[in-house]
Scaffold this active site. Sequence first.
Site, PDB file in Angstrom:
ATOM      1  N   THR A 290      10.220   3.219   7.989  1.00 56.79           N
ATOM      2  CA  THR A 290      10.428   4.611   8.380  1.00 56.79           C
ATOM      3  C   THR A 290       9.220   5.465   8.021  1.00 56.79           C
ATOM      4  O   THR A 290       9.038   6.538   8.596  1.00 56.79           O
ATOM      5  CB  THR A 290      11.647   5.197   7.636  1.00 56.79           C
ATOM      6  OG1 THR A 290      11.488   4.900   6.247  1.00 56.79           O
ATOM      7  CG2 THR A 290      12.950   4.604   8.128  1.00 56.79           C
TER       8      THR A 290
ATOM      9  N   GLY B 121       5.545  -8.483  -1.482  1.00 56.34           N
ATOM     10  CA  GLY B 121       6.179  -7.283  -0.940  1.00 56.34           C
ATOM     11  C   GLY B 121       6.560  -6.287  -2.019  1.00 56.34           C
ATOM     12  O   GLY B 121       7.405  -5.412  -1.803  1.00 56.34           O
TER      13      GLY B 121
ATOM     14  N   ASP C  36       4.213   3.011  -0.271  1.00 53.27           N
ATOM     15  CA  ASP C  36       3.814   2.281  -1.480  1.00 53.27           C
ATOM     16  C   ASP C  36       3.029   3.184  -2.426  1.00 53.27           C
ATOM     17  O   ASP C  36       3.277   3.225  -3.637  1.00 53.27           O
ATOM     18  CB  ASP C  36       2.951   1.066  -1.101  1.00 53.27           C
ATOM     19  CG  ASP C  36       3.645   0.181  -0.085  1.00 53.27           C
ATOM     20  OD1 ASP C  36       4.873   0.300   0.051  1.00 53.27           O
ATOM     21  OD2 ASP C  36       2.958  -0.623   0.581  1.00 53.27           O
TER      22      ASP C  36
ATOM     23  N   TYR D 195       3.263  -6.275  12.074  1.00 54.70           N
ATOM     24  CA  TYR D 195       3.452  -4.918  11.550  1.00 54.70           C
ATOM     25  C   TYR D 195       2.801  -3.927  12.503  1.00 54.70           C
ATOM     26  O   TYR D 195       3.401  -2.930  12.908  1.00 54.70           O
ATOM     27  CB  TYR D 195       2.818  -4.828  10.154  1.00 54.70           C
ATOM     28  CG  TYR D 195       3.064  -3.538   9.415  1.00 54.70           C
ATOM     29  CD1 TYR D 195       4.068  -3.444   8.459  1.00 54.70           C
ATOM     30  CD2 TYR D 195       2.286  -2.407   9.655  1.00 54.70           C
ATOM     31  CE1 TYR D 195       4.298  -2.256   7.770  1.00 54.70           C
ATOM     32  CE2 TYR D 195       2.508  -1.226   8.975  1.00 54.70           C
ATOM     33  CZ  TYR D 195       3.510  -1.160   8.031  1.00 54.70           C
ATOM     34  OH  TYR D 195       3.727   0.010   7.358  1.00 54.70           O
TER      35      TYR D 195
HETATM   36  C1  GLA Z   1       4.870  -2.188   3.823  1.00 50.54           C
HETATM   37  C2  GLA Z   1       3.972  -0.988   4.076  1.00 50.54           C
HETATM   38  C3  GLA Z   1       4.744   0.327   3.878  1.00 50.54           C
HETATM   39  C4  GLA Z   1       6.055   0.323   4.652  1.00 50.54           C
HETATM   40  C5  GLA Z   1       6.829  -0.963   4.425  1.00 50.54           C
HETATM   41  C6  GLA Z   1       8.037  -1.070   5.321  1.00 50.54           C
HETATM   42  O1  GLA Z   1       5.233  -2.232   2.478  1.00 50.54           O
HETATM   43  O2  GLA Z   1       2.858  -1.005   3.208  1.00 50.54           O
HETATM   44  O3  GLA Z   1       3.924   1.421   4.233  1.00 50.54           O
HETATM   45  O4  GLA Z   1       5.815   0.549   6.020  1.00 50.54           O
HETATM   46  O5  GLA Z   1       6.020  -2.112   4.658  1.00 50.54           O
HETATM   47  O6  GLA Z   1       8.983  -0.115   4.980  1.00 50.54           O
END
Ligand code: GLA
Length: 395
Positions: free
Chosen positions: A40, A127, A175, A225
């Site tokens: 999002t 992640g 993040d 992505y």
């Molecule tokens: C990764 C990206 C974030 C976000 C998540 C999905 O962690 O770095 O910016 O888009 O995926 O929510």
Amino acid sequence: MFDLDKLVDKSRLKFVQRFGGEPLCTTAAPGRINIIGEHTDYNGGLAMPAAIDRWILVSLRPRSDKRIVVESLDFQSELTFELGGHFEPFQNWQRYITGVVAIFNSLFPLSYGLEASIGGNIPIGSGLSSSGALEVALMNAFRSIYKVDLKDLELIKLCSRVDHEFLNIKSGLLDQFASQFSRRGYFLVIDFCSLNYRSFKADMQDWIWVVVDSGIHRELAGSKYMERVEECKQGLRCLRQSGLSINHFRDITVSHLKNFPPIPSEPWRKRLRHVVSENQRVRDAEAYLSKGDFESLGKILVQSHESLRREYEVSCKELDFLVNSALAHPGCAGGRMMGGGFGGCTLNLIRKKAATDFADKVSQDYQQQFDLNAQVYHFNLVDGVKVYAQNPVKS
Ligand code: GLA
């Protein structure tokens, strides 16, 4: 709980061992979990992350020449280049360093180089945002030693430019936001449209978050992505062109998506359905958390996973298996894949007293099915980045 002071001492000591003098500054930037609100952030939506007690630490000081010398303890490797000279990074960790240096230098020209030692305990590629933490740790260290006027929000936007311009991933701010702004024992609720955020207390009663790492780290994730980022943008363009009064992603509603005439093989409708429904789930999750209704919160997590799997199509068989295995456990209220997807971790809401049994059961199931080890973590929620300037080194 990891003792951050010990990690800071270790980082400073490693710096002294490598560079023969004390660092001017050490920073520690945490990784994150994301309770809800996935994919999002780059779509102007909502998310609810929290920083965890795993950090990337950077110790550094300026040099008297123009060299940048950086030691990576995790990669047992080093890079050296001249400010203003040409350097071709060949590993991702080097791209983050050269990116932060180049972007900072373009705004606040550096007269001298620097030397740094980098290490930490965030599992890499799982992640949990070790790379976001690396950017935040470095950028805060630069701001501290060069004493430049740079607001926190501007700082994390610079970090994000590193992803965009040096890694070629047009990710959002999730993040970096979590790593910079989190508060110990709190969740953040971030609105990526206004960039406003608030913290609210994580009163988990007799429940805990359990993170299960699938051990799958796919290179493919970057390109997929980017495909999702593009699909969502395309959807926004189509909706705007149709004359609907839509300016931002946040103006899009379920009925816009339902009523828009079908275009053959358009993936964006599904993608945006995920985004719109996920934003609502963030609001619902906050409401359930405030009421202490963990069973309903668990259901929201499961809906999020289903939406990420079917509509956004960023899950994979290992993550689906881990979520199903979690849901089969009586102590689990719900679970979902967390982060970018195609591998990485699941996040599960588990009754405290069932946590050990849950961990054993899920890892056994996973081992049997895929012959792979699943790492199981329970994190404490911590403050965002810490900056330690000019403390004496303990040996
Ligand atoms: C990764 C990206 C974030 C976000 C998540 C999905 O962690 O770095 O910016 O888009 O995926 O929510």
